[in-house]
Design a protein around this motif. Sequence first.
Motif, PDB file in Angstrom:
ATOM      1  N   TRP A  31       0.913  -1.155   0.018  1.00 46.70           N
ATOM      2  CA  TRP A  31       0.035  -0.037   0.147  1.00 46.70           C
ATOM      3  C   TRP A  31       0.980   1.150  -0.035  1.00 46.70           C
ATOM      4  N   TYR A  32       0.657   2.352  -0.808  1.00 49.83           N
ATOM      5  CA  TYR A  32       1.172   3.587  -0.832  1.00 49.83           C
ATOM      6  C   TYR A  32       0.143   4.577  -0.910  1.00 49.83           C
ATOM      7  N   GLY A  82       3.974  -0.326 -21.437  1.00 52.69           N
ATOM      8  CA  GLY A  82       5.049   0.046 -22.221  1.00 52.69           C
ATOM      9  C   GLY A  82       6.255   0.919 -21.182  1.00 52.69           C
ATOM     10  N   ALA A  83       5.826   1.168 -19.839  1.00 49.16           N
ATOM     11  CA  ALA A  83       6.622   1.848 -18.899  1.00 49.16           C
ATOM     12  C   ALA A  83       7.453   0.876 -18.141  1.00 49.16           C
ATOM     13  N   ARG A  84       8.381   1.316 -17.430  1.00 51.10           N
ATOM     14  CA  ARG A  84       9.272   0.302 -16.638  1.00 51.10           C
ATOM     15  C   ARG A  84       9.259   0.650 -15.216  1.00 51.10           C
ATOM     16  N   LEU A  85       9.612  -0.395 -14.368  1.00 47.95           N
ATOM     17  CA  LEU A  85       9.424  -0.135 -12.634  1.00 47.95           C
ATOM     18  C   LEU A  85      10.510  -0.892 -12.485  1.00 47.95           C
ATOM     19  N   SER A  97      10.286   2.902  -8.255  1.00 50.28           N
ATOM     20  CA  SER A  97      10.312   3.892  -9.069  1.00 50.28           C
ATOM     21  C   SER A  97       9.932   3.650 -10.420  1.00 50.28           C
ATOM     22  N   TYR A  98       9.359   4.544 -10.945  1.00 49.20           N
ATOM     23  CA  TYR A  98       8.484   4.341 -12.426  1.00 49.20           C
ATOM     24  C   TYR A  98       8.982   5.247 -13.399  1.00 49.20           C
ATOM     25  N   GLN A  99       9.256   4.692 -14.705  1.00 45.12           N
ATOM     26  CA  GLN A  99       9.446   5.302 -15.867  1.00 45.12           C
ATOM     27  C   GLN A  99       8.318   5.517 -17.057  1.00 45.12           C
ATOM     28  N   LYS A 100       7.991   6.373 -17.298  1.00 45.24           N
ATOM     29  CA  LYS A 100       6.941   6.435 -18.502  1.00 45.24           C
ATOM     30  C   LYS A 100       7.524   5.885 -19.740  1.00 45.24           C
ATOM     31  N   ILE A 110       8.957   5.745  -4.684  1.00 46.24           N
ATOM     32  CA  ILE A 110       7.590   5.519  -3.695  1.00 46.24           C
ATOM     33  C   ILE A 110       7.792   4.737  -2.776  1.00 46.24           C
ATOM     34  N   TYR A 111       7.462   4.708  -1.497  1.00 50.15           N
ATOM     35  CA  TYR A 111       7.718   3.963  -0.461  1.00 50.15           C
ATOM     36  C   TYR A 111       6.281   3.098   0.011  1.00 50.15           C
TER      37      TYR A 111
END
Length: 154
Positions: A31-32, A82-85, A97-100, A110-111
């Motif tokens: 959860w965040y 299509g994004a990366r995590l 951390s998310y990359q579009k 994000i924790y």
Amino acid sequence: LKLFNKRVKSFRPRSHMPPTGQDAAMEGTWWYNKGRSSYTIFAVAGSLRYYQLLGESRELYGDLKSSSRPSEWTKEAALSNGARLRLRLEGDRLVTSYQKAFSSEWRPDIYAERWAEQEAPVPSAPAERPAPRSSDSVGAPGASRVAASFGSRE
């Protein structure tokens, strides 16, 4: 027959083994966003998979693989949009951390926290309560259970 069974077991790929160590510690619902958002990490054939329900009809998912930068991130995934995590454990929290898609920049970390089911946040407005769908249980064991628990509480 016993000899046949013994041989079949010896030829099973290692990918059917359950995750261990840090991979096993990543499994569960996280959860965040002050408890308003969550995602689930679960094992399929010994590999980890990321799953997130984004509203009523959008899903985000991807297979987690070992990171190309293991000193900073433990796992990374190419997601269904299509994004990366990328992910790593920090104590009892999971950092992502998310990359579009088509972007070279990573969003801020994000924790997320894993809460016991009885402590899981419950959306207050009925419009925020996701309706359980049959497809929830296909991708992520536990996702339908979480959605169902939202509908059963007042």
